[in-house]
Design a protein around this motif. Structure first.
Motif, PDB file in Angstrom:
ATOM      1  N   ILE A  42       0.845  -1.194   0.000  1.00 24.52           N
ATOM      2  CA  ILE A  42       0.000   0.000   0.000  1.00 24.52           C
ATOM      3  C   ILE A  42       0.884   1.249   0.000  1.00 24.52           C
ATOM      4  N   ARG A  43       1.955   1.183   0.784  1.00 25.78           N
ATOM      5  CA  ARG A  43       2.863   2.322   0.894  1.00 25.78           C
ATOM      6  C   ARG A  43       3.446   2.705  -0.475  1.00 25.78           C
ATOM      7  N   LEU A  44       3.837   1.716  -1.232  1.00 20.53           N
ATOM      8  CA  LEU A  44       4.403   1.969  -2.564  1.00 20.53           C
ATOM      9  C   LEU A  44       3.334   2.530  -3.508  1.00 20.53           C
ATOM     10  N   ALA A  45       2.143   1.949  -3.468  1.00 23.66           N
ATOM     11  CA  ALA A  45       1.052   2.441  -4.319  1.00 23.66           C
ATOM     12  C   ALA A  45       0.733   3.893  -3.967  1.00 23.66           C
ATOM     13  N   GLU A  46       0.748   4.205  -2.669  1.00 20.32           N
ATOM     14  CA  GLU A  46       0.470   5.578  -2.227  1.00 20.32           C
ATOM     15  C   GLU A  46       1.530   6.559  -2.714  1.00 20.32           C
ATOM     16  N   GLU A  47       2.787   6.133  -2.660  1.00 20.94           N
ATOM     17  CA  GLU A  47       3.868   7.016  -3.107  1.00 20.94           C
ATOM     18  C   GLU A  47       3.795   7.248  -4.620  1.00 20.94           C
ATOM     19  N   ILE A  48       3.484   6.204  -5.374  1.00 18.78           N
ATOM     20  CA  ILE A  48       3.324   6.357  -6.825  1.00 18.78           C
ATOM     21  C   ILE A  48       2.158   7.318  -7.101  1.00 18.78           C
ATOM     22  N   GLY A  49       1.077   7.159  -6.334  1.00 25.54           N
ATOM     23  CA  GLY A  49      -0.070   8.045  -6.479  1.00 25.54           C
ATOM     24  C   GLY A  49       0.292   9.491  -6.180  1.00 25.54           C
ATOM     25  N   ASN A 102      -7.805  -0.840  -0.989  1.00 23.18           N
ATOM     26  CA  ASN A 102      -6.981   0.316  -0.668  1.00 23.18           C
ATOM     27  C   ASN A 102      -6.677   1.154  -1.909  1.00 23.18           C
ATOM     28  N   CYS A 103      -6.416   0.483  -3.016  1.00 17.93           N
ATOM     29  CA  CYS A 103      -6.054   1.203  -4.240  1.00 17.93           C
ATOM     30  C   CYS A 103      -7.206   2.042  -4.779  1.00 17.93           C
ATOM     31  N   THR A 104      -8.443   1.641  -4.491  1.00 17.22           N
ATOM     32  CA  THR A 104      -9.584   2.405  -5.001  1.00 17.22           C
ATOM     33  C   THR A 104      -9.593   3.833  -4.453  1.00 17.22           C
ATOM     34  N   ARG A 105      -8.992   4.044  -3.306  1.00 12.77           N
ATOM     35  CA  ARG A 105      -9.004   5.401  -2.737  1.00 12.77           C
ATOM     36  C   ARG A 105      -7.701   6.158  -3.003  1.00 12.77           C
ATOM     37  N   ILE A 106      -6.787   5.590  -3.765  1.00  9.52           N
ATOM     38  CA  ILE A 106      -5.530   6.283  -4.050  1.00  9.52           C
ATOM     39  C   ILE A 106      -5.630   6.994  -5.395  1.00  9.52           C
ATOM     40  N   GLU A 107      -5.479   8.306  -5.351  1.00  7.77           N
ATOM     41  CA  GLU A 107      -5.493   9.086  -6.596  1.00  7.77           C
ATOM     42  C   GLU A 107      -4.172   8.946  -7.319  1.00  7.77           C
ATOM     43  N   GLY A 108      -4.208   9.090  -8.637  1.00  6.50           N
ATOM     44  CA  GLY A 108      -2.960   9.110  -9.412  1.00  6.50           C
ATOM     45  C   GLY A 108      -2.484   7.752  -9.887  1.00  6.50           C
ATOM     46  N   ILE A 109      -3.218   6.704  -9.548  1.00  9.66           N
ATOM     47  CA  ILE A 109      -2.853   5.377 -10.066  1.00  9.66           C
ATOM     48  C   ILE A 109      -4.059   4.719 -10.729  1.00  9.66           C
ATOM     49  N   ASN A 110      -3.763   3.918 -11.748  1.00 11.19           N
ATOM     50  CA  ASN A 110      -4.735   2.999 -12.314  1.00 11.19           C
ATOM     51  C   ASN A 110      -4.164   1.593 -12.179  1.00 11.19           C
ATOM     52  N   VAL A 111      -4.866   0.732 -11.485  1.00 11.25           N
ATOM     53  CA  VAL A 111      -4.433  -0.669 -11.412  1.00 11.25           C
ATOM     54  C   VAL A 111      -4.967  -1.364 -12.665  1.00 11.25           C
ATOM     55  N   ARG A 112      -4.062  -1.880 -13.486  1.00  5.05           N
ATOM     56  CA  ARG A 112      -4.486  -2.453 -14.773  1.00  5.05           C
ATOM     57  C   ARG A 112      -4.366  -3.970 -14.821  1.00  5.05           C
ATOM     58  N   GLY A 113      -3.912  -4.580 -13.712  1.00  6.63           N
ATOM     59  CA  GLY A 113      -3.814  -6.037 -13.734  1.00  6.63           C
ATOM     60  C   GLY A 113      -2.886  -6.582 -12.664  1.00  6.63           C
ATOM     61  N   LEU A 114      -2.436  -7.816 -12.873  1.00  9.63           N
ATOM     62  CA  LEU A 114      -1.636  -8.534 -11.885  1.00  9.63           C
ATOM     63  C   LEU A 114      -0.367  -9.091 -12.530  1.00  9.63           C
ATOM     64  N   MET A 115       0.625  -9.334 -11.679  1.00 12.40           N
ATOM     65  CA  MET A 115       1.892  -9.897 -12.147  1.00 12.40           C
ATOM     66  C   MET A 115       2.386 -10.945 -11.148  1.00 12.40           C
ATOM     67  N   THR A 116       3.038 -11.967 -11.649  1.00 12.37           N
ATOM     68  CA  THR A 116       3.711 -12.902 -10.750  1.00 12.37           C
ATOM     69  C   THR A 116       4.930 -13.514 -11.412  1.00 12.37           C
ATOM     70  N   MET A 117       5.762 -14.131 -10.585  1.00 12.17           N
ATOM     71  CA  MET A 117       6.913 -14.924 -11.033  1.00 12.17           C
ATOM     72  C   MET A 117       6.770 -16.308 -10.432  1.00 12.17           C
ATOM     73  N   ALA A 118       7.026 -17.328 -11.218  1.00 10.53           N
ATOM     74  CA  ALA A 118       7.054 -18.682 -10.662  1.00 10.53           C
ATOM     75  C   ALA A 118       8.434 -18.922 -10.061  1.00 10.53           C
ATOM     76  N   PRO A 119       8.519 -19.782  -9.043  1.00 10.14           N
ATOM     77  CA  PRO A 119       9.830 -20.056  -8.461  1.00 10.14           C
ATOM     78  C   PRO A 119      10.762 -20.687  -9.492  1.00 10.14           C
ATOM     79  N   LEU A 120      12.033 -20.305  -9.441  1.00  8.54           N
ATOM     80  CA  LEU A 120      13.009 -20.893 -10.351  1.00  8.54           C
ATOM     81  C   LEU A 120      13.137 -22.383 -10.105  1.00  8.54           C
ATOM     82  N   GLY A 121      13.167 -23.137 -11.177  1.00  8.74           N
ATOM     83  CA  GLY A 121      13.411 -24.568 -11.055  1.00  8.74           C
ATOM     84  C   GLY A 121      12.231 -25.388 -10.559  1.00  8.74           C
ATOM     85  N   ALA A 122      11.049 -24.782 -10.487  1.00  5.39           N
ATOM     86  CA  ALA A 122       9.876 -25.544 -10.033  1.00  5.39           C
ATOM     87  C   ALA A 122       9.425 -26.508 -11.136  1.00  5.39           C
TER      88      ALA A 122
END
Ligand code: PLP
Length: 225
Positions: free
Chosen positions: A101-108, A146-166
């Motif tokens: 949330i802190r990072l999203a707020e700072e970007i906002g 939380n992001c719905t109340r942060i101005e200055g950002i648009n959440v456009r989706g999700l990201m992930t990484m799979a563990p290496l070697g799984a």
């Protein structure tokens, strides 16, 4: 060593195969070239071949290449510290790695200061690996609220990484559970939240990610090595 052109055609071939296998269209998929540690000369080569979306892990490295590659569309894919946010606001097409949330707020806050809106993805650590950044899958709904109340950002989706070697079955399970979450959120209506991008898959597993619903794949070694 293969040329960038040969690598790129191999990657495109794999994207086509994965799309064919899962009944998807190749034009739904954005190939993000991950250019960390890659010198500007080699990045120009791939841009001349039509790949203009570039991903960097580190702010400093992105900034050092920024002026030399004016046609690039920059994506931040690595862990972003709040004190670095200010220096990249307005320079990114998409920030994939928002995990608090802190990072999203700072970007906002920095975006509002500049009078712009910054597009972001929420990074999810689906596997729960301790060494990884990203929020837990359980936290995503609260983060969205939380992001719905942060101005200055648009959440456009999700990201992930799979563990290496799984194992492939484990990788598939991780990608498909994030896809489920993505679909689930997309049925809800929020002002500044939309589920348009699902960023999953790297050189070793992007074909699996596409089969499981990714529409942005992040490929580094597969293109530049
Ligand atoms: C380095 C990196 C990639 C690309 O990994 P390759 O194995 O080189 O394709 C993708 N996503 C993130 C977050 C990365 O740090």
């Amino acid at each position: 060593m293969a040329t960038i052109k040969e690598n790129l055609s191999n990657v495109y071939k794999k994207i086509e195969e994965a799309c064919a296998k899962s009944g998807r269209k190749t034009d739904e998929i954005t190939l993000l070239a991950v250019t960390k540690t890659v010198p500007v000369e080699r990045i120009r080569e791939i841009m001349d071949l039509g790949v203009i979306c570039l991903g960097e892990n580190r702010v400093q490295e992105l900034l050092s290449k920024y002026d030399e590659l004016p046609d690039a569309r920059w994506h931040i894919i690595g862990h972003l510290q709040t004190n670095k946010v200010k220096s990249i606001i307005g320079k990114t097409e998409l920030i994939h790695s928002v995990d608090s949330i802190r990072l999203a707020e700072e970007i906002g806050r920095q975006s509002v200061n500049k009078g712009i809106i910054t597009d972001i993805l929420l990074e999810v650590n689906v596997s729960g690996e301790e060494s990884k950044y990203g929020m837990t899958l359980d936290f995503v709904d609260e983060m969205i609220d939380n992001c719905t109340r942060i101005e200055g950002i648009n959440v456009r989706g999700l990201m992930t990484m799979a563990p290496l070697g799984a194992e492939e079955t484990e990788i598939r399970r991780i990608f498909s559970s994030l896809y489920k979450k993505y679909v689930d959120i997309s049925t809800k209506k929020y002002d500044n939240i939309s589920m348009e991008y699902l960023s999953m898959g790297m050189s070793g597993d992007f074909h699996i990610a596409i089969e499981e619903g990714a529409n942005i794949v992040r490929v580094g070694r597969g293109l530049f090595q």
